[in-house]
Design a protein around this motif. Structure first.
Motif, mmCIF file in Angstrom:
data_model
loop_
_atom_site.group_PDB
_atom_site.id
_atom_site.type_symbol
_atom_site.label_atom_id
_atom_site.label_comp_id
_atom_site.label_asym_id
_atom_site.label_seq_id
_atom_site.Cartn_x
_atom_site.Cartn_y
_atom_site.Cartn_z
ATOM 1 N N SER A 21 68.001 98.910 55.332
ATOM 2 C CA SER A 21 67.318 98.069 56.327
ATOM 3 C C SER A 21 67.025 96.704 55.698
ATOM 4 O O SER A 21 67.050 96.557 54.467
ATOM 5 C CB SER A 21 66.006 98.740 56.757
ATOM 6 N N CYS A 67 67.216 109.000 48.784
ATOM 7 C CA CYS A 67 66.414 108.869 47.574
ATOM 8 C C CYS A 67 65.032 108.364 47.956
ATOM 9 O O CYS A 67 64.897 107.537 48.859
ATOM 10 C CB CYS A 67 67.125 107.881 46.647
ATOM 11 N N LEU A 69 61.628 106.608 46.302
ATOM 12 C CA LEU A 69 61.108 105.951 45.095
ATOM 13 C C LEU A 69 59.873 106.643 44.528
ATOM 14 O O LEU A 69 59.515 106.421 43.371
ATOM 15 C CB LEU A 69 60.773 104.482 45.408
ATOM 16 N N SER A 144 58.091 89.339 45.562
ATOM 17 C CA SER A 144 57.649 88.568 46.725
ATOM 18 C C SER A 144 56.895 87.344 46.227
ATOM 19 O O SER A 144 56.263 87.395 45.161
ATOM 20 C CB SER A 144 56.711 89.413 47.584
ATOM 21 N N TYR A 157 49.549 95.135 48.083
ATOM 22 C CA TYR A 157 50.901 94.553 48.097
ATOM 23 C C TYR A 157 51.013 93.423 47.077
ATOM 24 O O TYR A 157 51.929 93.402 46.248
ATOM 25 C CB TYR A 157 51.197 94.037 49.509
ATOM 26 N N LEU A 193 60.414 95.156 58.925
ATOM 27 C CA LEU A 193 59.078 95.268 58.313
ATOM 28 C C LEU A 193 58.121 94.204 58.830
ATOM 29 O O LEU A 193 56.917 94.423 58.933
ATOM 30 C CB LEU A 193 59.223 95.132 56.784
HETATM 31 N N1 LIG Z 1 60.590 90.722 54.808
HETATM 32 C C1 LIG Z 1 59.884 89.859 54.105
HETATM 33 O O1 LIG Z 1 59.362 88.860 54.618
HETATM 34 C C2 LIG Z 1 59.707 90.073 52.625
HETATM 35 C C3 LIG Z 1 59.150 89.031 51.888
HETATM 36 C C4 LIG Z 1 58.987 89.193 50.521
HETATM 37 C C5 LIG Z 1 59.348 90.371 49.922
HETATM 38 N N2 LIG Z 1 59.877 91.376 50.675
HETATM 39 C C6 LIG Z 1 60.228 92.606 49.992
HETATM 40 O O2 LIG Z 1 61.567 92.923 50.242
HETATM 41 C C7 LIG Z 1 61.736 94.340 50.178
HETATM 42 C C8 LIG Z 1 62.434 94.822 51.440
HETATM 43 O O3 LIG Z 1 61.638 94.507 52.556
HETATM 44 P P1 LIG Z 1 62.246 94.424 54.040
HETATM 45 O O4 LIG Z 1 61.481 93.400 54.747
HETATM 46 O O5 LIG Z 1 63.706 94.353 53.948
HETATM 47 O O6 LIG Z 1 61.780 95.855 54.601
HETATM 48 P P2 LIG Z 1 62.488 96.941 55.565
HETATM 49 O O7 LIG Z 1 63.412 96.279 56.522
HETATM 50 O O8 LIG Z 1 61.373 97.762 56.093
HETATM 51 O O9 LIG Z 1 63.368 97.819 54.542
HETATM 52 C C9 LIG Z 1 62.735 98.631 53.589
HETATM 53 C C10 LIG Z 1 63.703 99.631 53.043
HETATM 54 O O10 LIG Z 1 63.016 100.423 52.054
HETATM 55 C C11 LIG Z 1 63.247 101.812 52.339
HETATM 56 N N3 LIG Z 1 62.118 102.577 51.792
HETATM 57 C C12 LIG Z 1 60.835 102.598 52.207
HETATM 58 N N4 LIG Z 1 60.106 103.449 51.448
HETATM 59 C C13 LIG Z 1 60.967 103.963 50.520
HETATM 60 C C14 LIG Z 1 60.827 104.905 49.472
HETATM 61 N N5 LIG Z 1 59.652 105.502 49.215
HETATM 62 N N6 LIG Z 1 61.911 105.216 48.728
HETATM 63 C C15 LIG Z 1 63.116 104.641 48.981
HETATM 64 N N7 LIG Z 1 63.316 103.735 49.965
HETATM 65 C C16 LIG Z 1 62.247 103.409 50.732
HETATM 66 C C17 LIG Z 1 63.388 101.861 53.855
HETATM 67 O O11 LIG Z 1 64.101 102.998 54.338
HETATM 68 P P3 LIG Z 1 63.395 104.419 54.647
HETATM 69 O O12 LIG Z 1 62.205 104.139 55.501
HETATM 70 O O13 LIG Z 1 64.493 105.174 55.319
HETATM 71 O O14 LIG Z 1 63.030 105.028 53.321
HETATM 72 C C18 LIG Z 1 64.236 100.606 54.076
HETATM 73 O O15 LIG Z 1 65.598 100.868 53.779
HETATM 74 C C19 LIG Z 1 60.329 94.918 49.992
HETATM 75 O O16 LIG Z 1 60.078 95.162 48.618
HETATM 76 C C20 LIG Z 1 59.451 93.808 50.489
HETATM 77 O O17 LIG Z 1 58.159 93.860 49.922
HETATM 78 C C21 LIG Z 1 60.063 91.260 52.017
#
Ligand SMILES: NC(=O)c1ccc[n+]([C@@H]2O[C@H](COP(=O)([O-])OP(=O)(O)OC[C@H]3O[C@@H](n4cnc5c(N)ncnc54)[C@H](OP(=O)(O)O)[C@@H]3O)[C@@H](O)[C@H]2O)c1
Length: 254
Positions: A21, A67, A69, A144, A157, A193
């Motif tokens: 995702s 998997c 985490l 982040s 966070y 997210l």
């Molecule tokens: N979007 C933003 O604005 C932003 C900004 C800064 C940093 N980030 C960081 O970027 C990363 C990805 O965020 P995103 O926005 O792309 O989120 P996202 O679309 O919700 O994707 C998160 C992914 O992590 C997986 N996941 C969640 N819990 C997990 C676990 N315990 N073990 C393994 N996989 C797990 C989810 O799949 P499942 O639910 O199937 O496990 C999904 O594939 C995060 O670390 C977030 O903090 C995001």
């Protein structure tokens, strides 16, 4: 022809945890399009299968293995399966997500523990498990810009992301010179997210558009280039670094 290492992951084997995702999936698909073998994984079997089909549509080889985490055994099983199938791992990306949006004074200890377990201890687990197998290569942790900010109602966070930056630097030192370890610190990126928090028309969105030097939030695809660079041989002299891809948000001051 100048002799410089290329910005490509072609023929490398890459594992993207949280790769089904948002930012992680965008990175996994870009790696596949660029010619890598890509294993994109998360906790949900159906999401793993769906992303595997997308990876295959680029002609890339993949493997379906979920998997979590928070579960070291599942990370070890994933690593074993990837090594059995591809012989080695060249690139690991950690992009799992978790958050508890609550004022500090109302936070339950279980909520704090969960966010830290997924975001920080989860990255520790996966870096350790994979680094024990990697003979050389690159680890990219998705941190982040919040690591350096006091975000409202996001203490666990922000704390976890600061921890990822420290973990990244320490791991870079201990795994040098064979395995490079870097982090990417995205700003506000539209993904599943964050849709609710700062989708079109939300109060937060107006504030972001005003403060980001780019005047807008990012598309997830705008984080991909930094991941391809850090995973590639072009970054052969870059380790222990946190690369901010935040549209200048953290640089803007009155
Ligand atoms: N979007 C933003 O604005 C932003 C900004 C800064 C940093 N980030 C960081 O970027 C990363 C990805 O965020 P995103 O926005 O792309 O989120 P996202 O679309 O919700 O994707 C998160 C992914 O992590 C997986 N996941 C969640 N819990 C997990 C676990 N315990 N073990 C393994 N996989 C797990 C989810 O799949 P499942 O639910 O199937 O496990 C999904 O594939 C995060 O670390 C977030 O903090 C995001």
């Amino acid at each position: 022809m100048p002799d410089y290492p290329p910005v490509t992951v072609r023929e490398k084997t890459a594992v993207v945890i949280g790769g089904t995702s948002g930012i992680g999936e965008a990175i996994a698909l870009a790696f596949a399009e660029d010619g890598a073998n890509v294993v994109a994984t998360s906790r949900t079997d159906s999401a793993v299968a769906e992303t595997a089909r997308k990876i295959e549509s680029y002609g890339a080889r993949t493997l379906e293995q979920s998997c979590d985490l928070t579960d070291r055994d599942s990370i070890e099983a994933l690593c074993e399966a990837v090594v059995a199938e591809f012989g080695d791992v060249d690139v690991l990306v950690n992009s799992g997500a978790a958050a508890a949006r609550k004022p500090f004074l109302d936070l339950e200890e279980e909520e704090w523990d969960h966010v830290l377990d997924v975001l920080l201890t989860g990255v520790f687990r996966s870096c350790q498990v994979f680094a024990r197998e990697m003979t050389e290569g690159s680890i990219v942790n998705i941190s982040s810009m919040s690591a350096d900010l006091a975000r409202a109602r996001l203490m666990p966070y922000c704390t976890a992301k600061s921890g990822i930056n420290a973990l990244t630097r320490c791991a870079a030192r201990e795994l040098a010179p064979d395995v490079r370890v870097n982090a990417i610190a995205p700003g506000f990126v539209m993904t599943p997210l964050t849709e609710e928090e700062y989708g079109e028309g939300t109060a937060l969105r107006a504030g972001i558009d005003e403060r980001a030097l780019t005047g807008r939030v990012a598309r997830r695809e705008e984080i991909v280039g930094s991941a391809v660079y850090l995973a590639s041989d072009a970054a052969s002299y870059t380790t222990g670094e946190v690369l901010f891809v935040d549209g200048g948000f953290t640089r803007n001051a009155l």
